[in-house]
Write an enzyme that holds these catalytic residues in place. Structure first.
Site, PDB file in Angstrom:
ATOM      1  N   SER A 145      30.436  27.648  -6.122  1.00  0.00           N
ATOM      2  CA  SER A 145      29.944  26.485  -6.857  1.00  0.00           C
ATOM      3  C   SER A 145      30.847  25.307  -6.541  1.00  0.00           C
ATOM      4  O   SER A 145      32.042  25.496  -6.272  1.00  0.00           O
ATOM      5  CB  SER A 145      29.956  26.762  -8.361  1.00  0.00           C
ATOM      6  N   TYR A 159      35.217  29.654 -15.349  1.00  0.00           N
ATOM      7  CA  TYR A 159      34.171  29.685 -14.325  1.00  0.00           C
ATOM      8  C   TYR A 159      34.689  29.085 -13.019  1.00  0.00           C
ATOM      9  O   TYR A 159      34.495  29.651 -11.939  1.00  0.00           O
ATOM     10  CB  TYR A 159      32.962  28.898 -14.828  1.00  0.00           C
ATOM     11  N   LYS A 163      35.022  30.791  -9.158  1.00  0.00           N
ATOM     12  CA  LYS A 163      34.286  30.279  -8.002  1.00  0.00           C
ATOM     13  C   LYS A 163      35.224  29.830  -6.884  1.00  0.00           C
ATOM     14  O   LYS A 163      34.866  29.878  -5.703  1.00  0.00           O
ATOM     15  CB  LYS A 163      33.348  29.151  -8.438  1.00  0.00           C
TER      16      LYS A 163
END
Length: 294
Positions: A145, A159, A163
């Protein structure tokens, strides 16, 4: 790598969003498609949809955080089709972490790493040795991402950290495949360049009990629609990239054997330049100021 009818593509997180779009795009190329997802009802719906569209498809309920579950998937795929040519390690979750990093619930970290990082590794470990041994062309796509994979996002640090790990893992995979002179390529996917309408915002619905929060949330979870409405109320229009465009980008990237599946975008390009310049200048990461938590 040439995509040809009769080849086999395996996609995790395939019941919806980017994963389903990739599976449908591979099927349109005549590939046999394997759908893997932890959400059984959504998986059954996706399976039925692809079958109705004429695809040859296999669906398996899989928890990518569990190595035995992914190994069983690999066994089932090779038993059914005898080969794998494309592997998309796409399954991912948002952590639902709140507050400053030092206030995060440890279970948020454990769950996010189990799916977003270990899940990618489990896919590599279960499939790549057999893909290499076959001697046939193949390709691995790992979904990262821009939020973490390109630049840190302090408002979603758990998160973002996972990533970022996917990028480094894929770079390492690429180097190891080259050292083996394998006919298998590797790419890291940055979906975008804009926001995506996916189930990631509601990923807490599939959170296993073993990764349950150790303390209750201070605020309710927000859906994507709620977040978008709040942004509009604040005067910010949000642009969205259709998941079908992401799938098209993946197919183009595999054909070109492109490592960086990174669509051109003013925002991401600016982030990349700013981070690279910050490192070269040994300067503080001032480009993060707009994301500072209040």
């Amino acid at each position: 790598m040439r995509l040809e009818a009769g080849q086999v593509a395996v996609v995790t997180g395939a019941a919806s969003g980017i994963g389903l779009a990739m599976a449908r795009r591979f099927a349109a190329e005549g590939l046999k498609v394997v759908l893997a997802d932890v959400e059984a009802a959504a998986l059954d719906k996706a399976f039925t949809r692809l079958r109705e569209e004429g695809a040859e498809v296999l669906a398996r309920t899989v928890d990518v955080s569990e190595p035995d579950s992914v190994a069983s998937l690999a066994d089932a795929v090779y038993d059914a089709f005898g080969a794998v040519h494309v592997l998309c390690n796409n399954a991912g979750v948002g952590s639902g972490a709140e507050g400053r990093m030092w206030e995060h619930d440890p279970a948020d970290w454990k769950w996010a790493f189990a799916v977003n990082v270990w899940g990618v590794f489990h896919g590599i470990q279960a499939f790549v040795p057999r893909m290499i041994a076959s001697g046939e062309p193949g390709h691995v796509v790992n979904t990262s991402s821009g939020d973490g994979g390109i630049a840190p996002l302090p408002t979603a640090s758990v998160y973002a950290v996972t990533k970022a790990a996917v990028v480094t893992m894929t770079e390492s995979l690429y180097a190891h495949l080259k050292a083996e002179h394998a006919r298998v390529g590797a790419s890291v996917l940055f979906p975008g360049p804009h926001m995506l309408r996916t189930g990631l915002w509601e990923s807490h619905r599939n959170r296993p009990a073993r990764y349950a929060k150790q303390r209750p949330r201070k605020t309710p979870y927000r859906s994507l629609d709620q977040w978008e409405a709040a942004m509009k109320e604040a005067g910010h229009e949000v642009a969205f990239t259709p998941v079908e465009e992401v799938a098209e980008h993946v197919v183009d990237g595999i054909r070109a054997d492109r490592f960086w599946m990174l669509p051109a975008g003013e925002h991401s390009d600016r982030q990349i330049r700013a981070r690279a310049r910050s490192m070269l200048d040994r300067a503080d990461p001032t480009y993060l100021e707009s994301f500072v938590l209040d």
